[in-house]
Write a protein that holds these residues in place. Structure first.
Motif, short mmCIF file in Angstrom:
data_model
loop_
_atom_site.label_atom_id
_atom_site.label_comp_id
_atom_site.label_asym_id
_atom_site.label_seq_id
_atom_site.Cartn_x
_atom_site.Cartn_y
_atom_site.Cartn_z
N ALA A 119 36.42 61.18 31.82
CA ALA A 119 35.69 60.17 31.51
C ALA A 119 35.33 59.86 30.14
N LEU A 120 35.13 58.62 29.55
CA LEU A 120 34.48 58.41 28.33
C LEU A 120 33.06 58.74 28.54
N PRO A 121 32.37 59.38 27.54
CA PRO A 121 30.92 59.52 27.81
C PRO A 121 30.34 58.04 27.83
N GLY A 122 29.42 58.08 28.88
CA GLY A 122 28.71 57.03 29.53
C GLY A 122 29.49 56.24 30.31
N VAL A 123 30.61 56.45 30.89
CA VAL A 123 31.31 55.76 31.88
C VAL A 123 31.57 56.70 33.01
N ASP A 124 30.99 55.96 34.07
CA ASP A 124 31.18 56.72 35.41
C ASP A 124 32.27 56.50 36.21
N ARG A 125 32.96 55.53 35.99
CA ARG A 125 34.35 54.93 36.75
C ARG A 125 35.24 54.44 35.89
N PRO A 126 36.53 54.75 35.92
CA PRO A 126 37.50 54.18 35.15
C PRO A 126 37.64 52.59 35.76
N ALA A 127 38.33 51.75 34.82
CA ALA A 127 38.27 50.37 35.02
C ALA A 127 39.87 49.99 34.81
N LEU A 128 40.22 49.01 35.42
CA LEU A 128 41.47 48.20 35.09
C LEU A 128 41.20 46.85 34.13
N ALA A 129 41.92 46.84 33.11
CA ALA A 129 41.91 45.46 32.36
C ALA A 129 42.88 44.81 32.56
N LEU A 130 42.47 43.36 32.64
CA LEU A 130 43.84 42.58 32.41
C LEU A 130 43.60 41.36 31.43
N VAL A 131 44.47 41.26 30.57
CA VAL A 131 44.39 40.15 29.44
C VAL A 131 45.26 38.93 30.07
N GLY A 132 44.45 37.82 30.47
CA GLY A 132 45.04 36.68 31.14
C GLY A 132 45.66 35.78 30.10
N PRO A 133 46.75 35.04 30.59
CA PRO A 133 47.41 33.93 29.82
C PRO A 133 46.61 32.65 29.88
N THR A 134 45.63 32.70 29.09
CA THR A 134 44.84 31.36 29.10
C THR A 134 44.71 31.01 27.39
N THR A 136 41.91 30.91 26.06
CA THR A 136 40.96 31.77 25.20
C THR A 136 41.30 33.26 25.33
N THR A 137 42.34 33.48 25.86
CA THR A 137 42.57 34.83 26.06
C THR A 137 41.74 35.76 26.68
N PRO A 138 40.98 35.84 27.73
CA PRO A 138 40.13 36.55 28.16
C PRO A 138 40.61 37.91 28.56
N THR A 139 39.64 38.90 28.44
CA THR A 139 40.04 40.11 29.20
C THR A 139 38.95 40.13 30.35
N LEU A 140 39.79 40.45 31.61
CA LEU A 140 39.09 40.82 32.82
C LEU A 140 39.10 42.21 33.10
N LEU A 141 37.88 42.85 33.51
CA LEU A 141 37.76 44.10 33.49
C LEU A 141 36.52 44.32 34.50
N ASP A 142 36.67 44.81 35.74
CA ASP A 142 37.55 45.55 36.32
C ASP A 142 38.30 44.66 37.39
N VAL A 143 39.49 44.77 37.61
CA VAL A 143 40.53 43.80 38.19
C VAL A 143 41.06 44.65 39.54
N GLY A 144 40.09 45.47 40.15
CA GLY A 144 40.56 46.13 41.38
C GLY A 144 40.50 47.61 41.72
N ALA A 145 40.12 48.29 40.48
CA ALA A 145 39.76 49.64 40.51
C ALA A 145 38.71 50.02 41.47
N ASN A 146 37.72 49.13 41.27
CA ASN A 146 36.57 49.65 42.16
C ASN A 146 36.06 48.42 42.79
N THR A 147 35.88 48.72 44.27
CA THR A 147 35.58 47.44 45.20
C THR A 147 34.21 47.46 45.08
#
Length: 192
Positions: A119-134, A136-147
């Motif tokens: 893991a990256l220093p200071g990051v406890d859990r990995p996350a999934l990112a999604l760049v949505g087609p909108t 304003t091009t938002p980045t959504l993170l975490d999109v399902g790795a951690n419930t």
């Protein structure tokens, strides 16, 4: 100069055909060399047939095992030491490739990534990112790795998402927020 990318050739439901087609398209249109990871005997024939004699920078990296979508991630990661996911992530760790892609078992990919890459220093859990087609091009993170996240996990996701938006998407002042699965009573978890 070509960028080396590893691709789990055994990840999707119809593997390896979609992965082979994707590798061919990527090599035709991008400056990449694709390392298809999976059982060499199952990949060699379909790859040669799909290439039809075309010379592209696609290599096969042998991995004798695959992790199916139905398998429990933790159990599969421990039992299958030569899975296409693990072998592909080892290529990243050894700096033989710049990245790894899979359409396979998300839980297994996340668990293996944390195990193989750390893991990256200071990051406890990995996350999934999604760049949505909108617009304003938002980045959504975490999109399902951690419930079920703790507040510090949400803070870490906010920091990672902000850094990604600023450095990769070139958004000067990204906005950070939290989304739930709905506004109705009972939607989301207790924290959100």
């Amino acid at each position: 100069m070509l960028i080396d990318i590893a691709l789990d050739a055994m990840g999707s439901d119809q593997a390896p055909e979609p992965e082979i087609r994707g590798a061919i398209l990527a090599c035709r249109h991008l400056p990449v060399r694709v390392h298809l990871v999976g059982p060499e005997e199952e990949l060699r024939g379909p790859l040669q047939q799909a290439l039809r004699g075309e010379k592209l920078p696609i290599e096969i990296v042998h991995a004798s095992e695959r992790i199916g979508m139905h398998e429990k991630a933790a159990q599969a990661v421990r039992a299958k030491k030569d899975s296409s996911i693990r072998v592909g992530l080892k290529l990243v760790r050894e700096k033989k490739v710049s990245g790894f892609f899979t359409a396979g078992n998300t839980g297994a990919a996340m668990a293996t990534a944390k195990m193989v890459l750390g893991a990256l220093p200071g990051v406890d859990r990995p996350a999934l990112a999604l760049v949505g087609p909108t617009m304003t091009t938002p980045t959504l993170l975490d999109v399902g790795a951690n419930t079920d996240c703790k507040p510090q996990n949400l803070e870490q996701c906010a920091i990672m998402g902000e850094a990604y938006s600023r450095n990769v998407l070139k958004i000067e002042q990204p906005r950070v927020g939290i989304l739930s699965v709905g506004e109705e009573e009972g939607k989301g978890n207790d924290l959100t």
